[in-house]
Every structure is written in C-alpha cells, then in structure tokens.
Design an enzyme around this catalytic site. Sequence first.
Site, PDB file in Angstrom:
ATOM      1  N   ARG A   1      11.512  -1.137  10.011  1.00  0.00           N
ATOM      2  CA  ARG A   1      10.469  -0.921  11.143  1.00  0.00           C
ATOM      3  C   ARG A   1      10.536  -1.844  11.986  1.00  0.00           C
ATOM      4  NH1 ARG A   1       4.872  -0.083   8.311  1.00  0.00           N
ATOM      5  NH2 ARG A   1       4.481  -1.310  10.313  1.00  0.00           N
TER       6      ARG A   1
ATOM      7  N   ARG B   1      -8.753   0.926   9.640  1.00  0.00           N
ATOM      8  CA  ARG B   1      -8.259  -0.244  10.338  1.00  0.00           C
ATOM      9  C   ARG B   1     -10.230  -1.617  10.553  1.00  0.00           C
ATOM     10  NH1 ARG B   1      -2.488   0.332   9.222  1.00  0.00           N
ATOM     11  NH2 ARG B   1      -1.688  -1.024  10.152  1.00  0.00           N
TER      12      ARG B   1
ATOM     13  N   LYS C   1       0.963  -1.094   0.502  1.00  0.00           N
ATOM     14  CA  LYS C   1      -0.044   0.092  -0.048  1.00  0.00           C
ATOM     15  C   LYS C   1       1.271   1.141   0.067  1.00  0.00           C
ATOM     16  CE  LYS C   1      -2.010  -0.308   4.020  1.00  0.00           C
ATOM     17  NZ  LYS C   1      -1.239  -1.734   4.337  1.00  0.00           N
TER      18      LYS C   1
ATOM     19  N   ARG D   1      11.584  -5.724   4.269  1.00  0.00           N
ATOM     20  CA  ARG D   1      11.228  -4.197   4.321  1.00  0.00           C
ATOM     21  C   ARG D   1      12.526  -3.736   4.923  1.00  0.00           C
ATOM     22  NH1 ARG D   1       5.598  -2.728   4.937  1.00  0.00           N
ATOM     23  NH2 ARG D   1       5.713  -2.799   7.247  1.00  0.00           N
TER      24      ARG D   1
ATOM     25  N   ARG E   1       0.012  -8.851  14.171  1.00  0.00           N
ATOM     26  CA  ARG E   1      -0.648  -8.046  12.565  1.00  0.00           C
ATOM     27  C   ARG E   1      -1.188  -8.719  11.474  1.00  0.00           C
ATOM     28  NH1 ARG E   1       4.619  -4.907  11.226  1.00  0.00           N
ATOM     29  NH2 ARG E   1       3.419  -4.014   9.666  1.00  0.00           N
TER      30      ARG E   1
HETATM   31  P1  AMP Z   1       0.925   0.535   9.302  1.00  0.00           P
HETATM   32  O1  AMP Z   1       1.964   1.753   9.128  1.00  0.00           O
HETATM   33  O2  AMP Z   1      -0.481   0.705   8.799  1.00  0.00           O
HETATM   34  O3  AMP Z   1       1.664  -1.027   9.361  1.00  0.00           O
HETATM   35  O4  AMP Z   1       0.508   0.651  10.935  1.00  0.00           O
HETATM   36  C1  AMP Z   1       1.711   0.040  11.892  1.00  0.00           C
HETATM   37  C2  AMP Z   1       1.020   0.099  13.532  1.00  0.00           C
HETATM   38  O5  AMP Z   1       0.423   1.292  13.744  1.00  0.00           O
HETATM   39  C3  AMP Z   1       0.194  -0.866  13.590  1.00  0.00           C
HETATM   40  O6  AMP Z   1      -0.022  -2.278  13.924  1.00  0.00           O
HETATM   41  C4  AMP Z   1      -0.872  -0.130  14.881  1.00  0.00           C
HETATM   42  O7  AMP Z   1      -0.854  -0.672  16.375  1.00  0.00           O
HETATM   43  C5  AMP Z   1      -1.178   1.092  14.055  1.00  0.00           C
HETATM   44  N1  AMP Z   1      -1.912   1.154  13.234  1.00  0.00           N
HETATM   45  C6  AMP Z   1      -1.413   1.926  12.451  1.00  0.00           C
HETATM   46  N2  AMP Z   1      -2.673   2.376  11.654  1.00  0.00           N
HETATM   47  C7  AMP Z   1      -3.926   2.283  12.420  1.00  0.00           C
HETATM   48  C8  AMP Z   1      -5.252   2.187  12.645  1.00  0.00           C
HETATM   49  N3  AMP Z   1      -5.974   2.892  11.458  1.00  0.00           N
HETATM   50  N4  AMP Z   1      -6.030   2.176  14.177  1.00  0.00           N
HETATM   51  C9  AMP Z   1      -4.856   1.853  14.777  1.00  0.00           C
HETATM   52  N5  AMP Z   1      -3.891   1.532  15.006  1.00  0.00           N
HETATM   53  C10 AMP Z   1      -3.584   1.862  13.649  1.00  0.00           C
END
Ligand code: AMP
Length: 216
Positions: A160, A88, A13, A127, A171
Amino acid sequence: MRLVFLGAPGAGKGTQAKMLVEQLKIPQISTGDMLRKAVADGTPLGKEAKSYMDKGELVPDSVVIGLIKERLQEPDTENGFILDGFPRNVSQAKELDSLLGDLGKPLDVALVLDVPFEDLMKRLTGRRTCKSCGQMYNIYFSPPKVEGKCDVCGGELYQRADDNEETIKKRLEVYQSSTEPLIEYYRNKGILKVVEGTGDINAIYRKILVQLNPVV
Ligand code: AMP
C-alpha cells in the site's frame, strides 16, 4: 451481527474481518478499501480523498459518512456487517449510532484488537496484499511461498502507498489522538470487547469467537 472492529493500523482488523466474513456470511465494510477503490478509479471523491490518505490524515467525515450511509443500505447488510476502519473518531461514531438508530439496527459489539504500539511499525512496513484476491501477507512474519506471488491465487502482491515509515508515523498519531477515544465511547455504551491481537492468527481468531459468543 453488527460489529465494529477497532484497533490501530496494522492490528490485524482486515485479516480477522475476512476470516469472520467466511464464517458469518456477512460483509466486511472497509472505508479504507472503498476509498482506495475510488482513488484507483479516479473518481472525484477519490481525487479528494487521495491527498489526505497520502499524508496519513483522516479523510473528512462528510466523505466517509456519505460512503457508509450508501453502503449500509445495500441488501447484503440485512443480517449484519463488520465495519473495519469506520468509525475513526467520536463524531463518526455518533453519526453511525444515529444512522443505525434510524434503521432500528443498533451495533451489537465493538471489538478492539489490542497490539503493543512497538509491534505496529514492522507489521505495517512488512504488509503485502494480493491484487487479485486481497489475501494478506507480511514479509517478516507470514511471507508468501514465492516472493511477490499470492499462495492462494498466484496473483501479484503489492504494498500500500501509505505503508511507508513517514506516513505510518502520522497514521499512528492520528489513531492515538482521534480513534483511541472510541474505546471509552463503546465501553460506556456497554458493548466493548477486547482481544489481544498478538501471536498466531488462528489463535487470535479463536479468541475473537469466544468474545463474540453468544452474539454469534
Ligand atoms: P485503512 O485502510 O483503514 O488503514 O485506511 C487508509 C486511509 O484511508 C486512512 O489513513 C485515512 O486516510 C482513510 N480512511 C479510511 N477510513 C476512514 C475513516 N473512517 N475516516 C476518515 N478517513 C478514513
């Protein structure tokens, strides 16, 4: 164009959103990036979010909805935006609908990048991201020319904190239980588009453009 990008962690994404940003000149809004910045800056919100992120769990809805509400009021979202990592779960999606309804700017498209589950672990453990410009690499599939250095700007690459096997498993579970139902949610609204997210990055991008046409 107002677009939501859906897909499992590691589906691509972020990579594809960045390519669209260049072409459409609308911002990518990533709640994950916003939260990581808050963690790095050591803000109270960042401190609250960190414990959830480290475990691979979702940060409470109230926190991310607050962030999104503020962000969508910035003037650069006037001509549209790409939401990456938000919503999410269904309750976030409903909040978003009501927020955009109030602004008179409903979503145009929810686009799913569909990647076989078994590919995701390697995509995520491999990654790497540039600290300076955000360019993304994968040490297995698209490595940088010089290990640890960004091809574009020479910046340092990092992994990360949540891209470790244990957190990734969590996740992916959270994705299946909380986020995947959004596919039906947007299908029922008639705005869902699906693109297969495997293969060459540029070829995937071209498929996305086809799906977004004539909205783009
Ligand atoms: P991402 O970079 O989108 O993979 O997000 C990394 C982490 O941030 C996720 O595993 C969640 O802990 C938190 N996170 C990101 N976006 C959201 C969201 N919309 N709702 C809740 N937690 C989020």
